[in-house]
Motif scaffolding. Structure first.
Motif, short mmCIF file in Angstrom:
data_model
loop_
_atom_site.label_atom_id
_atom_site.label_comp_id
_atom_site.label_asym_id
_atom_site.label_seq_id
_atom_site.Cartn_x
_atom_site.Cartn_y
_atom_site.Cartn_z
N TYR A 66 0.82 -1.21 0.00
CA TYR A 66 0.00 0.00 0.00
C TYR A 66 0.85 1.27 0.00
O TYR A 66 0.41 2.31 -0.51
CB TYR A 66 -0.99 -0.04 1.15
N LEU A 69 1.38 1.73 -3.61
CA LEU A 69 0.19 2.31 -4.23
C LEU A 69 0.04 3.78 -3.86
O LEU A 69 -0.33 4.61 -4.71
CB LEU A 69 -1.05 1.53 -3.81
N VAL A 178 -5.79 -2.05 -10.72
CA VAL A 178 -4.73 -2.83 -10.09
C VAL A 178 -5.33 -4.14 -9.59
O VAL A 178 -6.47 -4.16 -9.11
CB VAL A 178 -4.05 -2.06 -8.94
#
Length: 269
Positions: A66, A69, A178
């Motif tokens: 994350y 991301l 994604v």
């Protein structure tokens, strides 16, 4: 219909302030990936393998994904999340009929068009029963929301042909999307045994070799095998962001669970 959170207060905090603070701290503590996700073109396929245990144990490993991301200058618009069904028997793939999933941080919208597409093509069935108690996708929701990813296509994967999972991904992956394969690795081995087994599984992921992912190597092995078939089909390369166990975050050393954080993309330095 909104699916209520099933594991808030157990796998992650139910209090929104506590939850947001915890996630932000985990993301800030995770190092930036040495090869940033921005290396790939905006239209190139990008996927991740991410764990799904309680945040106390697997959160620091998941945070590598994350953080990657969060650091993208052009964020994704949708996440397709593959997860195993731990509680309700399932063959093939099942999607949710809900229009949103609830979390302490608010709701995440469900990609109902993607759900309909998969159902219409016979690539998944619409079945809320395996989704209702399941944590493997739900634990990703607060993390997705915290990195400003607003839409989810949740797909539970049971035993079946990895080629079918690859076909499912071909149907829904594309620009702005994604793919996350939610899986832990070995379960309840000693720390030494777990690290040895997980190293072999991580090497299989590195090599895009689904035939080397066996029973007991990963609880989400059916989705993982399909992801690797899809990755091989698209000539993706793998970057290993982290590989850890529950022993690294305070769990007992005689009953260890393995946690992966890996990225599949079309570019690697």
């Amino acid at each position: 219909m909104t699916r209520p959170a099933a594991v808030a207060g157990t796998f992650y905090p139910a209090d929104p302030v506590e939850l947001a603070t915890l996630i932000d701290a985990m993301l800030d503590a995770a190092p930036p990936a040495q090869t940033p996700a921005t290396a790939a073109s905006a239209d190139a396929p990008v996927a991740y393998v991410v764990p799904h245990a309680g945040y106390q144990y697997s959160g620091p490993t998941a945070a590598h994904v994350y953080r990657d991301l969060r650091d993208r200058p052009a964020p994704f618009e949708r996440a397709v999340v593959l997860g195993p069904a731990h509680h309700v028997p399932l063959r093939g793939a099942a999607v949710s009929s809900a229009t949103a999933w609830a979390s302490p941080l608010g709701e995440i919208a469900i990609d109902t068009d993607g759900v309909q597409l998969l159902a219409d093509r016979g690539l998944a069935v619409v079945d809320d029963r395996p989704h209702a108690p399941e944590h493997s996708i739900e634990v990703q929701v607060p993390l997705l929301l915290r990195v400003q990813l607003p839409k989810l296509l949740p797909v539970l994967i049971g035993p079946g042909d990895p080629e079918a999972v690859a076909a499912l991904l071909d149907a829904v992956a594309g620009p702005g999307t994604v793919v996350l394969c939610s899986t832990d690795l070995s379960h309840y081995l000693t720390e030494e045994e777990a690290r040895r087994r997980d190293a072999a599984t991580a090497a299989a992921i590195d090599d895009l070799a689904p035939e080397r992912i066996g029973t007991g190597d990963a609880c989400g092995r059916h989705g993982l095998r399909g992801l690797l078939v899809w990755g091989r089909r698209h000539a993706l390369r793998v970057d290993r962001l982290a590989l850890a166990t529950s022993a690294d975050t305070g769990g007992p050393r005689d009953r260890v669970v393995g946690y992966p954080a890996m990225r599949l993309s079309s570019t690697r330095s």
